[in-house]
Scaffold this motif. Structure first.
Motif, PDB file in Angstrom:
ATOM      1  N   TYR A 273       0.940  -1.203   0.134  1.00  0.00           N
ATOM      2  CA  TYR A 273      -0.087   0.009  -0.149  1.00  0.00           C
ATOM      3  C   TYR A 273       1.203   1.179   0.101  1.00  0.00           C
ATOM      4  CZ  TYR A 273       1.194  -1.050   4.848  1.00  0.00           C
ATOM      5  OH  TYR A 273       1.806  -1.426   5.896  1.00  0.00           O
ATOM      6  N   GLY A 274       0.387   2.310  -0.329  1.00  0.00           N
ATOM      7  CA  GLY A 274       1.066   3.675  -0.458  1.00  0.00           C
ATOM      8  C   GLY A 274       0.089   4.966  -0.396  1.00  0.00           C
ATOM      9  N   ASP A 275       0.566   6.045  -0.242  1.00  0.00           N
ATOM     10  CA  ASP A 275      -0.500   7.274  -0.076  1.00  0.00           C
ATOM     11  C   ASP A 275      -0.808   7.541  -1.531  1.00  0.00           C
ATOM     12  OD1 ASP A 275      -0.077   7.412   2.604  1.00  0.00           O
ATOM     13  OD2 ASP A 275       1.570   8.842   2.736  1.00  0.00           O
ATOM     14  N   ALA A 276       0.206   7.083  -2.480  1.00  0.00           N
ATOM     15  CA  ALA A 276       0.072   7.847  -3.665  1.00  0.00           C
ATOM     16  C   ALA A 276      -1.139   6.704  -4.653  1.00  0.00           C
ATOM     17  CB  ALA A 276       1.399   7.575  -4.545  1.00  0.00           C
ATOM     18  N   TRP A 277      -1.065   5.596  -3.863  1.00  0.00           N
ATOM     19  CA  TRP A 277      -2.411   4.594  -4.726  1.00  0.00           C
ATOM     20  C   TRP A 277      -3.203   4.018  -3.580  1.00  0.00           C
ATOM     21  CZ3 TRP A 277       2.690   3.933  -4.346  1.00  0.00           C
ATOM     22  CH2 TRP A 277       3.328   2.767  -3.852  1.00  0.00           C
ATOM     23  N   PRO A 278      -4.033   5.009  -2.762  1.00  0.00           N
ATOM     24  CA  PRO A 278      -4.991   4.731  -1.655  1.00  0.00           C
ATOM     25  C   PRO A 278      -6.201   3.918  -2.007  1.00  0.00           C
ATOM     26  CG  PRO A 278      -5.255   6.924  -2.214  1.00  0.00           C
ATOM     27  CD  PRO A 278      -3.943   6.358  -2.990  1.00  0.00           C
ATOM     28  N   ASP A 279      -6.714   4.112  -3.249  1.00  0.00           N
ATOM     29  CA  ASP A 279      -7.712   3.486  -3.578  1.00  0.00           C
ATOM     30  C   ASP A 279      -7.818   1.965  -4.184  1.00  0.00           C
ATOM     31  OD1 ASP A 279      -8.880   5.800  -2.936  1.00  0.00           O
ATOM     32  OD2 ASP A 279      -9.144   6.611  -5.067  1.00  0.00           O
TER      33      ASP A 279
END
Length: 357
Positions: A273-279
């Motif tokens: 996971y990562g903040d740049a691809w939260p969805d």
């Protein structure tokens, strides 16, 4: 020697790289895709739209990927367990690493997202490399009743593993719409490919497999979302398992729980996971929420530990999942790769990953 090496590399690139990309659906397969409620404007769509990684953020992500790399790997070897012989009854799950797992349910055996290659990449020379070896070679797997694929990304759909399984097993491949074109391109007989839209099902004896919604995307090259992605419900005569596939959190999981639950066991994505691809990938806390939403009994976290696909530290998915499960009273098992979990008598969580992080 250099010339020979360069020539071999050129031959490999000309032959294997195009093959790794798979094939686009045509004819009747394409017509089925276009008739899907999930298909619009030439692409499959999520029921809840998901944001993509912004081009402007790519330089920042590249710099981040080049720093603190040591924290994204274990410092000691991952303890790999040799899987025991197959069971004839009950409900057992063997995690082979990442999202590859064997579900043994009341005498039937379902293999999920088999990836046995050294890299999850179209290239044998570059791309994310395994942090541990597969617990057992593909040839040592027991006879399978079904091989289930969640979507066509390289860390879930591995060409070499598929081609080996065609020869080693007689089981059908159950895939979301459009993914069958890749398999047929790689030599899987059409008679062994079952393509399903969301909420469609297929029976194999006493076993029922249902493709259910997820919130993700697809693509093996520059084109995106030309094949469908899915979570999966596995129903035996009395026992049930749920596999999330790759997904962002969305309200559809409560609908899956209402329509197909409760589940004795869930295998839920908690890593990369990562903040740049939260969805499109869940954080561990969302993974626990999915388990609760689908009315799960025992939770087994997957999609972590084997490939370095994100910027978080290597042990973080397991740490956060364990903490959230304890806070919400969720039964949890975090097996070592190759460890077989008896769903009715799971091993206690012992923090094994913290000893090697």
């Amino acid at each position: 020697m250099v010339a020979l090496a360069l020539g071999a590399a050129a031959v490999w690139a000309a032959r294997d790289l195009p093959a790794q990309m798979g094939a686009r659906a045509r004819g009747a397969r394409r017509a089925r895709m276009e008739a899907s409620p999930q298909f619009s404007g030439g692409k499959f769509r999520n029921t809840v739209p998901a944001t993509e990684v912004a081009a402007a953020s790519m330089p920042r992500l590249f710099v981040a990927a080049m720093t603190d790399r040591d924290a994204r790997r274990p410092h000691l070897p991952v303890p790999v367990v040799t899987p025991p012989p197959a069971a004839s009854d009950g409900l057992h799950v063997t995690w082979y690493g990442h999202s590859s797992a064997l579900v043994e349910i009341e005498g039937r055996r379902v293999l999920l997202d088999p990836v046995w290659s050294e890299r999850c990449s179209p290239s044998r020379l570059t791309g994310p490399r395994r942090l541990h070896q597969p617990p057992a070679p593909l040839r040592e797997l027991p006879p399978l009743d079904a091989i289930v694929i969640s979507h066509d990304h390289y860390d879930h759909l591995d060409m070499e593993s598929i081609q080996n399984l065609v020869d080693l097993q007689a089981a059908p491949f159950l895939v979301p719409l459009g993914v069958g074109a890749h398999l047929e391109h790689w030599g899987v007989p059409q008679t062994r490919i079952v393509e399903l839209d969301w909420n469609e099902s297929h029976r194999i004896g006493t076993l029922e497999l249902i493709a259910t919604p997820a919130r993700h995307f697809s693509g093996r090259g520059l084109n995106r979302d030309e094949t469908l992605w899915a979570s999966w419900v596995i129903k035996g005569p009395t026992r049930r398992a749920f596999y999330s596939g790759d997904t962002g959190y969305f309200p559809g999981f409560a609908d899956i729980g209402a329509g197909h639950g409760p589940f004795d066991v869930t295998l839920v994505q908690v890593g990369a996971y990562g903040d740049a691809w939260p969805d499109i990938h869940m954080v561990p806390e969302d993974g626990v929420s999915v388990h609760v939403d689908v009315r799960g009994g025992l939770m087994i976290p997957v999609h972590w530990g084997t490939f370095n696909l994100a910027l978080h530290e290597w042990p973080e998915p397991a740490d956060r999942t364990w903490r959230e499960a304890k806070a919400r009273g969720v039964r949890l098992a975090i097996p070592r790769p190759g460890e077989r979990v008896d769903v009715d008598n799971p091993p206690p969580v012992d923090g094994w990953w913290q000893q090697i992080a």
